[in-house]
Design an enzyme around this catalytic site. Sequence first.
Site, PDB file in Angstrom:
ATOM      1  N   ASN A 124       5.607  24.052 -25.310  1.00  0.00           N
ATOM      2  CA  ASN A 124       6.217  23.783 -24.073  1.00  0.00           C
ATOM      3  C   ASN A 124       5.493  25.064 -23.111  1.00  0.00           C
ATOM      4  OD1 ASN A 124       7.646  24.056 -21.518  1.00  0.00           O
ATOM      5  ND2 ASN A 124       9.743  24.489 -22.690  1.00  0.00           N
ATOM      6  N   TRP A 125       4.662  24.795 -22.312  1.00  0.00           N
ATOM      7  CA  TRP A 125       3.780  25.918 -21.795  1.00  0.00           C
ATOM      8  C   TRP A 125       4.632  26.348 -20.748  1.00  0.00           C
ATOM      9  CZ3 TRP A 125      -1.973  23.848 -20.407  1.00  0.00           C
ATOM     10  CH2 TRP A 125      -2.370  23.371 -21.801  1.00  0.00           C
ATOM     11  N   LYS A 126       5.662  25.566 -20.251  1.00  0.00           N
ATOM     12  CA  LYS A 126       6.728  26.239 -18.989  1.00  0.00           C
ATOM     13  C   LYS A 126       5.908  26.362 -17.840  1.00  0.00           C
ATOM     14  CE  LYS A 126       9.649  28.185 -22.633  1.00  0.00           C
ATOM     15  NZ  LYS A 126      10.438  29.148 -22.894  1.00  0.00           N
TER      16      LYS A 126
ATOM     17  N   HIS B  50      16.141  21.410 -21.373  1.00  0.00           N
ATOM     18  CA  HIS B  50      15.755  22.777 -21.856  1.00  0.00           C
ATOM     19  C   HIS B  50      16.862  23.643 -21.279  1.00  0.00           C
ATOM     20  CE1 HIS B  50      13.483  26.293 -22.185  1.00  0.00           C
ATOM     21  NE2 HIS B  50      12.705  25.737 -23.451  1.00  0.00           N
TER      22      HIS B  50
ATOM     23  N   GLU C 193      16.221  26.576 -19.807  1.00  0.00           N
ATOM     24  CA  GLU C 193      15.987  27.085 -18.677  1.00  0.00           C
ATOM     25  C   GLU C 193      16.462  26.200 -17.561  1.00  0.00           C
ATOM     26  OE1 GLU C 193      12.177  27.940 -19.777  1.00  0.00           O
ATOM     27  OE2 GLU C 193      12.764  29.377 -21.188  1.00  0.00           O
TER      28      GLU C 193
ATOM     29  N   GLU D 110      17.380  24.682 -29.726  1.00  0.00           N
ATOM     30  CA  GLU D 110      16.574  26.136 -29.176  1.00  0.00           C
ATOM     31  C   GLU D 110      17.969  27.128 -28.747  1.00  0.00           C
ATOM     32  OE1 GLU D 110      12.374  25.559 -27.558  1.00  0.00           O
ATOM     33  OE2 GLU D 110      13.922  25.216 -25.995  1.00  0.00           O
TER      34      GLU D 110
ATOM     35  N   GLY E 187      12.056  33.492 -26.010  1.00  0.00           N
ATOM     36  CA  GLY E 187      11.225  34.398 -25.083  1.00  0.00           C
ATOM     37  C   GLY E 187      11.428  35.894 -25.441  1.00  0.00           C
TER      38      GLY E 187
ATOM     39  N   SER F 221      10.947  31.614 -30.130  1.00  0.00           N
ATOM     40  CA  SER F 221       9.846  32.684 -30.636  1.00  0.00           C
ATOM     41  C   SER F 221       9.439  32.332 -31.982  1.00  0.00           C
ATOM     42  CB  SER F 221      10.669  34.205 -30.789  1.00  0.00           C
ATOM     43  OG  SER F 221      11.209  34.539 -29.560  1.00  0.00           O
TER      44      SER F 221
ATOM     45  N   GLY G   2       7.061  27.986 -27.138  1.00  0.00           N
ATOM     46  CA  GLY G   2       6.757  28.291 -26.095  1.00  0.00           C
ATOM     47  C   GLY G   2       5.461  29.317 -25.702  1.00  0.00           C
ATOM     48  N   GLY G   3       5.786  30.660 -25.997  1.00  0.00           N
ATOM     49  CA  GLY G   3       4.718  31.565 -25.746  1.00  0.00           C
ATOM     50  C   GLY G   3       3.413  31.381 -26.578  1.00  0.00           C
TER      51      GLY G   3
END
Length: 253
Positions: free
Chosen positions: A10-12, A95, A97, A166, A172, A212, A233-234
């Site tokens: 997930n590149w956000k 998600h 977010e 999640e 993050g 993470s 993510g990251g």
Amino acid sequence: MARTPIVAGNWKMNLGRTPARELLTALKGSLAGIEGVDMAVCPPAPWIGDAADILAGTKIGVGVQNVYWEAQGAFTGEQSAAQLAGVVDYVIIGHSERRHVFGETDEATNKKLKVVLELGMQPMLAVGELREEREGGRTNDVLRRQLLAAFDDISSLPEGFIVAYEPVWAIGTGLTATPEIAQMTCADIRAIVAERYDEDTAANCRIQYGGSANAENAASLMGQPDIDGLLVGGAALQAESFTKICQAAAATR
Ligand code: 13P
């Protein structure tokens, strides 16, 4: 029947067009030989077309991070599930977010889930508790509420349906849930699916862990019996780390 693991990036809202295209091109090469795991990238919406073009003919699926349930109309800034059907394979729904930054409700996740299933795309239904909910012993109640609300009026789930667990406190933050906590909670999610549907549906359901996840912890997370994949993510923003995560997922099954 064994569940095929699913690892998605997930590149956000990260990467401009040039670095996004470079990452897609790098992944096209580095993921090419990996077998036994479903792999997908979910770039920002403006780069979905680039992803679909660059990854055409590969085994790497393309996903989108959000959709709107209406097919078309005066909904400025939204993208409809109907517009994306045939372009993307996967859709992230609910998600944290979306829920916590943009106020997305359980009811909205249900509307999105329904339309995405009807259109034959694969949802990745994200659920997870806040830190204070975990500390207050309310994790199971929160996950149950999110899942049952999302499943409202949906009579069955397709084989291999994906839930992404999640924990919000792990996203993050570098604070990964321990494999034991992640395993226990994913097993609880499977039990809720069994209660709502049946044992077969639950046994076929694929549960990802996200929060993470990285190249170092992927193998220990994937070694847990109820963890069937990772939503990254990251660490999905670099070809090297995302490739190592996909390799770790393939090696554990
Ligand atoms: P991080 O891997 O950056 O913690 O993000 C997890 C996530 O939210 C994936 O959807």
